[in-house]
Design a protein around this motif. Sequence first.
Motif, PDB file in Angstrom:
ATOM      1  N   TYR A  25       0.841  -1.201   0.000  1.00  0.00           N
ATOM      2  CA  TYR A  25       0.000   0.000   0.000  1.00  0.00           C
ATOM      3  C   TYR A  25       0.874   1.247   0.000  1.00  0.00           C
ATOM      4  O   TYR A  25       0.640   2.187  -0.764  1.00  0.00           O
ATOM      5  CB  TYR A  25      -0.918   0.044   1.227  1.00  0.00           C
ATOM      6  N   ARG A  26       1.886   1.267   0.854  1.00  0.00           N
ATOM      7  CA  ARG A  26       2.762   2.437   0.932  1.00  0.00           C
ATOM      8  C   ARG A  26       3.491   2.659  -0.400  1.00  0.00           C
ATOM      9  O   ARG A  26       3.620   3.787  -0.868  1.00  0.00           O
ATOM     10  CB  ARG A  26       3.757   2.280   2.077  1.00  0.00           C
ATOM     11  N   LYS A  27       3.977   1.578  -0.977  1.00  0.00           N
ATOM     12  CA  LYS A  27       4.697   1.683  -2.247  1.00  0.00           C
ATOM     13  C   LYS A  27       3.779   2.214  -3.354  1.00  0.00           C
ATOM     14  O   LYS A  27       4.155   3.108  -4.110  1.00  0.00           O
ATOM     15  CB  LYS A  27       5.254   0.305  -2.632  1.00  0.00           C
ATOM     16  N   TRP A  28       2.582   1.645  -3.445  1.00  0.00           N
ATOM     17  CA  TRP A  28       1.652   2.068  -4.483  1.00  0.00           C
ATOM     18  C   TRP A  28       1.174   3.503  -4.268  1.00  0.00           C
ATOM     19  O   TRP A  28       1.010   4.251  -5.222  1.00  0.00           O
ATOM     20  CB  TRP A  28       0.462   1.113  -4.542  1.00  0.00           C
ATOM     21  N   GLU A  29       0.946   3.868  -3.021  1.00  0.00           N
ATOM     22  CA  GLU A  29       0.495   5.235  -2.731  1.00  0.00           C
ATOM     23  C   GLU A  29       1.564   6.262  -3.071  1.00  0.00           C
ATOM     24  O   GLU A  29       1.245   7.400  -3.408  1.00  0.00           O
ATOM     25  CB  GLU A  29       0.074   5.362  -1.268  1.00  0.00           C
ATOM     26  N   ALA A  30       2.832   5.887  -2.995  1.00  0.00           N
ATOM     27  CA  ALA A  30       3.925   6.798  -3.303  1.00  0.00           C
ATOM     28  C   ALA A  30       4.114   6.981  -4.808  1.00  0.00           C
ATOM     29  O   ALA A  30       4.784   7.920  -5.239  1.00  0.00           O
ATOM     30  CB  ALA A  30       5.225   6.294  -2.674  1.00  0.00           C
ATOM     31  N   MET A  31       3.524   6.111  -5.598  1.00  0.00           N
ATOM     32  CA  MET A  31       3.675   6.192  -7.053  1.00  0.00           C
ATOM     33  C   MET A  31       2.852   7.340  -7.622  1.00  0.00           C
ATOM     34  O   MET A  31       1.759   7.628  -7.159  1.00  0.00           O
ATOM     35  CB  MET A  31       3.223   4.879  -7.710  1.00  0.00           C
ATOM     36  N   GLU A  32       3.413   7.976  -8.635  1.00  0.00           N
ATOM     37  CA  GLU A  32       2.663   8.994  -9.370  1.00  0.00           C
ATOM     38  C   GLU A  32       1.507   8.313 -10.103  1.00  0.00           C
ATOM     39  O   GLU A  32       1.611   7.155 -10.498  1.00  0.00           O
ATOM     40  CB  GLU A  32       3.577   9.693 -10.384  1.00  0.00           C
ATOM     41  N   ARG A  33       0.456   9.052 -10.296  1.00  0.00           N
ATOM     42  CA  ARG A  33      -0.726   8.490 -10.943  1.00  0.00           C
ATOM     43  C   ARG A  33      -0.405   7.914 -12.326  1.00  0.00           C
ATOM     44  O   ARG A  33      -0.871   6.841 -12.685  1.00  0.00           O
ATOM     45  CB  ARG A  33      -1.812   9.561 -11.048  1.00  0.00           C
ATOM     46  N   ASP A  34       0.404   8.627 -13.109  1.00  0.00           N
ATOM     47  CA  ASP A  34       0.756   8.155 -14.453  1.00  0.00           C
ATOM     48  C   ASP A  34       1.513   6.837 -14.419  1.00  0.00           C
ATOM     49  O   ASP A  34       1.410   6.029 -15.333  1.00  0.00           O
ATOM     50  CB  ASP A  34       1.591   9.200 -15.184  1.00  0.00           C
ATOM     51  N   ALA A  35       2.298   6.609 -13.357  1.00  0.00           N
ATOM     52  CA  ALA A  35       3.076   5.372 -13.258  1.00  0.00           C
ATOM     53  C   ALA A  35       2.178   4.158 -13.086  1.00  0.00           C
ATOM     54  O   ALA A  35       2.572   3.042 -13.404  1.00  0.00           O
ATOM     55  CB  ALA A  35       4.059   5.470 -12.093  1.00  0.00           C
ATOM     56  N   LEU A  36       0.971   4.370 -12.601  1.00  0.00           N
ATOM     57  CA  LEU A  36       0.043   3.254 -12.409  1.00  0.00           C
ATOM     58  C   LEU A  36      -0.589   2.791 -13.716  1.00  0.00           C
ATOM     59  O   LEU A  36      -1.088   1.676 -13.797  1.00  0.00           O
ATOM     60  CB  LEU A  36      -1.060   3.651 -11.428  1.00  0.00           C
ATOM     61  N   SER A  37      -0.559   3.630 -14.732  1.00  0.00           N
ATOM     62  CA  SER A  37      -1.219   3.257 -15.986  1.00  0.00           C
ATOM     63  C   SER A  37      -0.529   2.077 -16.670  1.00  0.00           C
ATOM     64  O   SER A  37      -1.188   1.252 -17.285  1.00  0.00           O
ATOM     65  CB  SER A  37      -1.296   4.449 -16.937  1.00  0.00           C
ATOM     66  N   HIS A  38       0.792   1.970 -16.559  1.00  0.00           N
ATOM     67  CA  HIS A  38       1.508   0.874 -17.228  1.00  0.00           C
ATOM     68  C   HIS A  38       1.121  -0.495 -16.680  1.00  0.00           C
ATOM     69  O   HIS A  38       0.799  -1.402 -17.461  1.00  0.00           O
ATOM     70  CB  HIS A  38       3.016   1.101 -17.163  1.00  0.00           C
ATOM     71  N   PRO A  39       1.131  -0.695 -15.353  1.00  0.00           N
ATOM     72  CA  PRO A  39       0.715  -2.023 -14.864  1.00  0.00           C
ATOM     73  C   PRO A  39      -0.751  -2.319 -15.137  1.00  0.00           C
ATOM     74  O   PRO A  39      -1.109  -3.464 -15.429  1.00  0.00           O
ATOM     75  CB  PRO A  39       0.988  -1.974 -13.356  1.00  0.00           C
ATOM     76  N   ILE A  40      -1.604  -1.290 -15.074  1.00  0.00           N
ATOM     77  CA  ILE A  40      -3.031  -1.500 -15.367  1.00  0.00           C
ATOM     78  C   ILE A  40      -3.199  -1.893 -16.832  1.00  0.00           C
ATOM     79  O   ILE A  40      -3.935  -2.831 -17.159  1.00  0.00           O
ATOM     80  CB  ILE A  40      -3.856  -0.241 -15.043  1.00  0.00           C
ATOM     81  N   ASP A  41      -2.495  -1.196 -17.724  1.00  0.00           N
ATOM     82  CA  ASP A  41      -2.564  -1.522 -19.156  1.00  0.00           C
ATOM     83  C   ASP A  41      -2.072  -2.945 -19.422  1.00  0.00           C
ATOM     84  O   ASP A  41      -2.618  -3.649 -20.267  1.00  0.00           O
ATOM     85  CB  ASP A  41      -1.746  -0.535 -19.985  1.00  0.00           C
ATOM     86  N   ALA A  42      -1.040  -3.361 -18.703  1.00  0.00           N
ATOM     87  CA  ALA A  42      -0.507  -4.720 -18.894  1.00  0.00           C
ATOM     88  C   ALA A  42      -1.547  -5.770 -18.531  1.00  0.00           C
ATOM     89  O   ALA A  42      -1.570  -6.857 -19.110  1.00  0.00           O
ATOM     90  CB  ALA A  42       0.749  -4.907 -18.049  1.00  0.00           C
TER      91      ALA A  42
END
Length: 125
Positions: A25-42
Amino acid sequence: EFRRVLFRSLAGRLLGDGADREPWYRKWEAMERDALSHPIDALTDRDDLTPRLGEIACPVLVIHGEADTAIDVAHGRALASGLGDIAKLTVIPGAGHAPPLTHADGVTAEILSFLSHDLQIREAR
């Protein structure tokens, strides 16, 4: 707050029961929103390579979590079956969708065993 709800949902699918989710949770919360798009797209936009399984000629290790709720273990079994004699299926007991994250020791042992066996076969040729 939406991100926290999303992360809790993802953690259940990716990590399975019993995993310590707080570090993730801490790691994911620290990520920029744009950085989350790559794993979601995968996860959502990947091609189905099932029709091309016959093109694979080298040994394959299929690792699947026994408690994977994102992709049922039956799909891992079907993948290994579709690959035929070149595939070895390993189901990691208690693991969810991301066994390398939650059951690293067991996954590492399976990979080392697989590679050792494959190397012995190649050296014997």
